[in-house]
Design an enzyme around this catalytic site. Structure first.
Site, short mmCIF file in Angstrom:
data_model
loop_
_atom_site.label_atom_id
_atom_site.label_comp_id
_atom_site.label_asym_id
_atom_site.label_seq_id
_atom_site.Cartn_x
_atom_site.Cartn_y
_atom_site.Cartn_z
N GLU A 48 0.87 -1.18 0.00
CA GLU A 48 0.00 0.00 0.00
C GLU A 48 0.90 1.22 0.00
O GLU A 48 1.96 1.24 0.63
CB GLU A 48 -0.89 0.01 1.25
CG GLU A 48 -1.68 1.31 1.34
CD GLU A 48 -2.81 1.28 2.37
OE1 GLU A 48 -2.78 0.44 3.26
OE2 GLU A 48 -3.72 2.13 2.24
N CYS A 244 -6.61 1.11 2.83
CA CYS A 244 -7.58 2.21 2.83
C CYS A 244 -7.40 3.12 1.63
O CYS A 244 -8.30 3.89 1.28
CB CYS A 244 -7.44 3.02 4.11
SG CYS A 244 -7.89 2.09 5.57
N ASN A 375 -11.84 -2.97 0.16
CA ASN A 375 -10.71 -3.28 1.04
C ASN A 375 -11.20 -3.79 2.38
O ASN A 375 -11.31 -4.99 2.60
CB ASN A 375 -9.83 -2.05 1.21
CG ASN A 375 -8.84 -2.21 2.36
OD1 ASN A 375 -8.18 -3.25 2.43
ND2 ASN A 375 -8.76 -1.26 3.25
N GLU A 376 -11.53 -2.88 3.26
CA GLU A 376 -11.83 -3.27 4.63
C GLU A 376 -13.22 -2.73 4.94
O GLU A 376 -13.37 -1.79 5.71
CB GLU A 376 -10.76 -2.64 5.54
CG GLU A 376 -10.68 -3.19 6.91
CD GLU A 376 -9.53 -2.55 7.69
OE1 GLU A 376 -9.56 -1.31 7.91
OE2 GLU A 376 -8.61 -3.27 8.09
O1 AHR Z 1 -2.23 -1.40 6.91
C1 AHR Z 1 -2.68 -0.13 7.26
C2 AHR Z 1 -4.19 -0.02 7.15
O2 AHR Z 1 -4.80 -0.86 8.07
C3 AHR Z 1 -4.77 -0.45 5.84
O3 AHR Z 1 -4.75 0.57 4.90
C4 AHR Z 1 -6.18 -0.79 6.19
O4 AHR Z 1 -6.74 -1.75 5.33
C5 AHR Z 1 -6.09 -1.22 7.63
O5 AHR Z 1 -7.02 -0.55 8.40
#
Ligand code: AHR
Length: 661
Positions: A48, A244, A375-376
């Site tokens: 990322e 994120c 993603n999350e």
């Molecule tokens: O790894 C850091 C962040 O942690 C990532 O962007 C996210 O997916 C998680 O909350």
């Protein structure tokens, strides 16, 4: 110990020279009962653009804000007048730009014998190495009868010029020009100075200083020391671009892969969502130039022999921020992005997106097999959107495995809401995220022992032990955290029939520019190193094996944070004809164990033991001591299928044994 095995040990020990069994702990490895295949994607990496992972890191452009597209178009730049020259006027203009997606440029209006000196501070300095060449390039246009000239100088921290070059003959239309500059010294904190002298108007854009030495020596390529660290992990997959960062604070700022391909001057700059995320670690100059874009990610995967795993926005902004939603009846462009991505990666060159890939120099398909949807994300809004993606993608591309999110935590209400829904929707793989204290990892090695074998598979997509707590600036990449992850990973490997992919997160951190810690790999402007956590990942990944082998530990209560002891997992490497046993000792003292390989007639003589250990749980690696905690390999002669081995305190050991059934 079962009587028949005792008997076997008693009979064979004198013959094979095995030490008599005096160990209280016994590790029984059912070498004759290999189970499910271990997925080639079992151990991978998660990239990322956080902590200056891309711009300022893996993407080694030296000029910050090269296209003047930051919110403050002059951020990173200072302007002055060269001695003896008339002061020129400098404005940020946008009439007839280089490209509509790169609308701003710099206009210099030089009086008679005028001059402008532009200095760029780089990312934590402009880093150069002695003897290395740097390609300075710039897009420029000029309508003067006698065109002004551009002098480029790399100015060392002490103010000494380390290299220079000149560009002459500017023309009326936009044209990219370049000159090579060789540095006479190493300096991680130099500056780039661009001096334009003469008379008339000059427009400048895409000011770049790029090392010639890159990964595979590609022009505009990636930083080789950082890619080498990735290559040394032999990652089964690379997940990109986040995180994120996929989601954006709000949807207008989400990651859009189509904006990241094609000529770099046409890639639309985007503010990095970590720019302002943490008040305690502001990074106002953090943007995404997309010099590292989707084409480069796919290319990197190909270089490293890793499966590409792109994550796409599913119509939801980050739920830790606005959580903005695309209405369901407006989701179509997002679905189309996913379909087009599959075509970009895999489509024939006769297809529109396959053609774009070919135009970038890669007519062969990239072999995309998996995509993450969101993603999350969490909540019913996510389920609804995942279902829409699944419907379209499964109908059009049943060959692509879809990864669905189980939310940000490994066992909260959001997680328990999502799992049954995703099971109902027949998600192929569910992405779980675990950031917690080391104790959680020591306690969770058995997490997957009871998982449903008939449901979706698991992607342990983000995990890292936090020495303090999540989002704490005090978190350290210390040996205790790495050891806890190693213990946990034996549980992933023992359950490789359920857990098919996994990755530590985040991957990179810049020593001066991090927002989040811990990170697997740390770098400054010129150097990089792997943490103890990195070496744990490396030991699992490089000793993956092809099939799971059942392991049982007898003679101790199952190890946990409160009851430290041995954790173990085993696999078979069919091509090497080796059994691979991984043992983690979390106890503060050495533990002797009897290892029994059942169903094995003969053990070859050339065994190998790879040991990762430290007597100090707080030990860390650093730029100065990059190998303080690093694996040591010993050759070792196994005495037979039953043998005793002592596992040092706070250690991880990989035993590779040539075996004959
Ligand atoms: O790894 C850091 C962040 O942690 C990532 O962007 C996210 O997916 C998680 O909350």
């Amino acid at each position: 110990m079962r009587p028949v095995i005792l008997l076997l040990v008693a009979v064979l020990s004198p013959l094979l020279g095995a030490a008599p069994s005096r160990a209280a702990v016994r590790i029984e490895v059912a070498a004759d009962r290999p189970g499910a295949a271990v997925s080639p994607t079992m151990w991978g990496v998660f990239f990322e653009d956080i902590n200056y992972g891309a711009d300022g890191g893996l993407y080694p452009e030296r000029v910050k804000n090269r296209s003047f597209e930051f919110a403050d178009p002059m951020m990173g730049w200072t302007i002055s007048t060269p001695v003896g020259k008339g002061m020129g006027a400098v404005t940020v203009a946008s009439t007839s730009p280089l490209h509509a997606k790169n609308p701003k440029f710099l206009r210099l209006e030089l009086p008679q014998n005028g001059g402008v000196r532009l200095a760029n501070e780089g990312f934590f300095g402009v880093a150069v190495e002695k003897g290395e060449r740097y390609r300075f390039s710039i897009a420029c246009r000029c309508d003067a009868a006698v065109p002004p000239e551009i002098e480029v100088t790399i100015l060392g921290k002490e103010g000494r010029p380390l290299g220079s070059g000149v560009i002459r003959g500017l023309q009326p239309g936009w044209k990219s020009r370049e000159v090579m500059v060789r540095s006479t010294a190493t300096d991680p904190k130099a500056r780039l100075v661009v001096t334009v002298t003469g008379t008339g108007n000059v427009d400048l854009d895409m000011v770049s200083l790029f090392p010639v030495k890159t990964w595979k020596d590609r022009a505009g390529g990636l930083r080789s020391d950082m890619v080498q660290l990735l290559a040394d992990l032999k990652p089964g997959f690379i997940r990109f671009p986040g995180g994120c960062i996929v989601e954006g604070h709000h949807l207008a700022l989400r990651y859009q892969w189509k904006e990241t391909i094609g000529p770099i001057s046409e890639r639309k700059l985007l503010v990095n969502r970590w720019n302002s995320e943490f008040k305690h670690r502001p990074a106002p100059d953090y943007y995404q130039s997309f010099g590292l874009g989707f084409f480069e990610y796919f290319q990197l995967c190909e270089d490293l022999g890793s499966e590409p795993l792109p994550i796409l926005n599913c119509g939801m902004a980050c739920q830790f921020n606005t959580g903005e939603l695309v209405p369901m009846n407006e989701l179509e462009p997002y679905l189309q992005d996913a379909l087009d991505l599959i075509e970009f990666a895999n489509g024939p060159t006769s297809s529109p997106w396959g053609q774009r890939r070919a135009a970038m120099g890669h007519p062969e398909p990239f072999g995309l097999k998996m995509i993450g949807i969101g993603n999350e994300q969490w909540g019913p809004q996510y389920v609804e959107r995942y279902a829409a993606f699944s419907k379209v993608l499964k109908a059009r591309h049943p060959e692509i495995r879809l990864i669905a999110s189980a939310g940000p935590r490994p066992a909260d209400d959001l997680f328990h809401f999502l799992w049954p829904k995703l099971r109902e929707l027949r998600a192929d793989i569910v992405d779980e995220h675990c950031y917690d204290r080391p104790a959680w990892f020591f306690d969770s090695a058995s997490r997957y022992d009871g998982y449903d074998r008939a449901g979706p598979k698991v992607f342990m997509g983000e995990y890292a032990a936090q020495s303090d707590k999540v989002v704490s600036v005090l978190n350290r990449n210390n040996w205790e955290c790495a050891l806890a992850e190693a213990a946990f990973m034996t549980g992933l490997e023992r359950n490789a029939d359920v857990v098919v992919t996994s990755s530590y997160a985040p991957l990179f951190g810049h020593e001066e520019g991090w927002q989040w810690r811990p990170n697997l790999i740390w770098a400054d402007n010129l150097r990089s190193y792997g943490t103890p956590n990195y070496y744990v990942q490396q030991l699992f990944s490089r000793n993956r094996g092809d099939r799971m082998v059942p392991v049982a530990i007898q003679g101790q209560v199952p190890a946990t944070a409160a009851a430290p002891g041995l954790y173990a997992s085993a696999t078979r490497d069919d091509s090497a004809g080796e059994l691979i046993l991984k043992v983690v000792n979390s106890a503060p003292g050495a533990v002797k164990a009897e290892i029994a390989l059942t169903g094995i007639r003969r053990v070859g003589r050339a065994g190998k033991a790879i040991i990762l250990r430290s007597d100090d749980l707080r030990a860390e690696n650093s730029l100065e001591q990059p190998q303080r905690v690093a694996p040591v390999t010993e050759t070792w002669r196994p005495t037979g299928p039953v043998f005793i081995r002592e596992f040092p305190k706070w250690s991880m050991t990989v035993l590779r044994l040539p075996v004959k059934r």
